[in-house]
Scaffold this active site. Structure first.
Site, short mmCIF file in Angstrom:
data_model
loop_
_atom_site.label_atom_id
_atom_site.label_comp_id
_atom_site.label_asym_id
_atom_site.label_seq_id
_atom_site.Cartn_x
_atom_site.Cartn_y
_atom_site.Cartn_z
CE1 TYR A 137 -4.47 -1.25 0.02
CE2 TYR A 137 -3.35 -3.27 0.72
CZ TYR A 137 -4.25 -2.49 0.02
OH TYR A 137 -5.34 -3.43 -0.16
N GLY A 250 -10.44 -6.22 -4.61
CA GLY A 250 -8.84 -6.70 -5.11
C GLY A 250 -8.22 -7.43 -3.97
CG ASP A 251 -7.36 -5.92 -0.06
OD1 ASP A 251 -6.10 -5.83 -0.43
OD2 ASP A 251 -8.17 -4.96 0.09
NE ARG A 252 -11.89 -13.50 -0.64
CZ ARG A 252 -11.76 -14.45 0.58
NH1 ARG A 252 -12.48 -14.19 1.57
NH2 ARG A 252 -10.70 -15.00 0.68
#
Length: 453
Positions: A137, A250-252
């Site tokens: 990040y 997107g994290d999933r």
């Protein structure tokens, strides 16, 4: 499976309320706040998702010793945290929502990267991982030299999934899969990425530039494209989902693809599973679904619910589909057959031969993988709703218990060849076949592995 998530964490705060009037000072809505929820963001969100999936997850990050940092640590429920010191304030993103709609986002401390410390415990957590997810990040964790060296060393041995950031670090060489979204891919590749063709070009360019095994560029409702070594570019369509807030999709995807790679699926199947899980996540409400209690049942125990799944599907007027087999060394032929079977109805239940049953059928050297691990592998597939382990030589009794509407076989079978035909007739079920994929078999795979071991 032990997954280590490495990256920058943020504190996400969700403020929800009701907007029924405008402010007398300006033409803006007045939000009557009805709730506030802290949530781990950034790499912390990835780790939280995996913990909810009942995965053994460790988060390697840096946390500040301030009020927001303590709230962030409290939000990391079920996650093993190995954190260095973050000098500076904890980044906080506050989202304001009213009646399901986003009104505003307030960012605090989310600008320049902060100074952070890296210790031996963080490097040991990376060195012991069976899968690594690098969730960048742009705050500096994945730019730290020691962290990069540890991730690069691990990439030689286990799958590494890298979710990049335009202001973050370049992925280390050898990652199994990098997953930028369209905007990130455009910034990182230095080219416009509008449609599928441009996304393919960007994915191919970034794969070569980063020395990655594969790069998948996500395209929101249009799914994703994948550029992988030795393969033609692939387009992976997504389920059309009406989602007001795509936060966390997107994290999933990255988390689900990493689990699939850890289970031994190839990168195409892993990315496809990631796209499907991201769509399901949005369909279930996105980040709002994370506020609901997780399923307390680990994957390896969910096979006991097969009868319940069949009954619930039948009660709702749906079609119960079932199939059976040993599924020792799950391979692409199995996956494609199971996907085809799931498309025939409203649930798919796999009747799985127990270890004792496999030994009687295949010999004392089999199974290669225990029944509990085989059940976990099957349940990790998006197309499988439940697994029923049976100890007999044939699934006849399992068919009587499940009462499936359709019993699926892969290949060219005749009804009289099936031991379970009588049971199917008793429960009113019907046997059907789906395409068989030649040159893919467990025995051939086992022989190939034995030859190189």
């Amino acid at each position: 499976m032990k997954i280590t998530v490495v990256g920058d964490c943020l504190l996400d705060v969700d403020l929800t309320g009701v907007a029924e009037r405008l402010s007398p000072d300006a033409p803006v809505p007045v939000i009557d706040v009805t709730g506030a929820v802290d949530r781990a963001g950034g790499a912390g969100l990835v780790a939280t998702m995996l913990a909810r999936d009942r995965v053994d997850v460790t988060l390697v990050t840096a946390l500040a010793d301030d009020d927001a940092g303590r709230r962030l640590r409290d939000a990391l429920t079920g996650v093993r945290v190995v954190a260095g010191r973050l000098d500076g304030p904890t980044p906080v993103k506050t989202r304001v929502r009213a009646e399901g709609h986003a009104i505003a986002r307030l960012d605090e401390g989310c600008g320049e990267p902060a100074q952070l410390s890296v210790g031996a415990a963080q490097l040991e957590a990376i060195a012991g991982a069976e899968v690594v997810i690098a969730a960048d990040y742009g705050r500096g964790m994945l730019a730290a030299i020691d962290i990069r060296r540890a991730v690069m060393d691990r990439a030689d041995l286990v799958p590494v999934v890298w979710d990049p950031h335009p202001q973050g670090a370049v992925p280390v060489p050898g990652v199994a899969l990098a997953t930028p979204n369209r905007i990130e891919a455009a910034a990182l590749a230095g080219m416009p990425v509008g449609g599928v063709a441009e996304a393919m070009d960007a994915a191919a360019l970034l794969r070569e530039r980063w020395c990655a095994d594969a790069v998948g560029v996500t395209l929101g409702r249009h799914g994703a494209v994948l550029a992988a070594a030795g393969a033609l570019p692939a387009v992976l369509p997504a389920e059309r989902v009406a989602a007001a807030d795509p936060c966390g999709a997107g994290d999933r995807l990255a988390a689900s693809a990493a689990v699939a790679l850890g289970l031994g699926l190839d990168v195409h199947e892993a990315m496809q599973r990631g796209v499907a899980r991201a769509s399901a996540y949005l369909r279930e409400g996105g980040v709002a679904s994370l506020h609901r209690p997780p399923d307390p049942t680990p994957l390896s125990s969910r096979h006991t619910d097969a009868i319940t799944v069949a009954r619930a599907t039948r009660a709702a007027g749906g079609t119960v589909v079932a199939t059976g087999g040993c599924f020792d060394l799950l391979h692409a032929g199995h996956v494609r057959t199971l996907q085809a079977a799931r498309e025939l109805g409203d649930c798919l239940i796999v009747c799985l031969n127990s270890d004792d049953s496999v030994r009687r059928l295949k010999g004392p050297e089999r199974p290669i993988i225990t029944e509990h691990d085989r059940a976990d592998l099957l349940l990790a597939l998006e197309c499988v709703d439940a697994v029923l382990v049976f100890d007999e030589d044939t699934p006849t009794d399992a068919v009587r218990r499940l009462e499936p509407d359709l019993w699926v076989k892969g290949g060219d079978y005749r009804t009289e060849e099936l031991a379970e035909s009588v049971a199917l007739a008793e429960v009113g079920g019907r046997a059907v076949t789906v395409p068989y994929h030649p040159a893919r078999s467990t025995s051939a795979l086992a022989a190939a592995l034995a030859a190189v071991s």
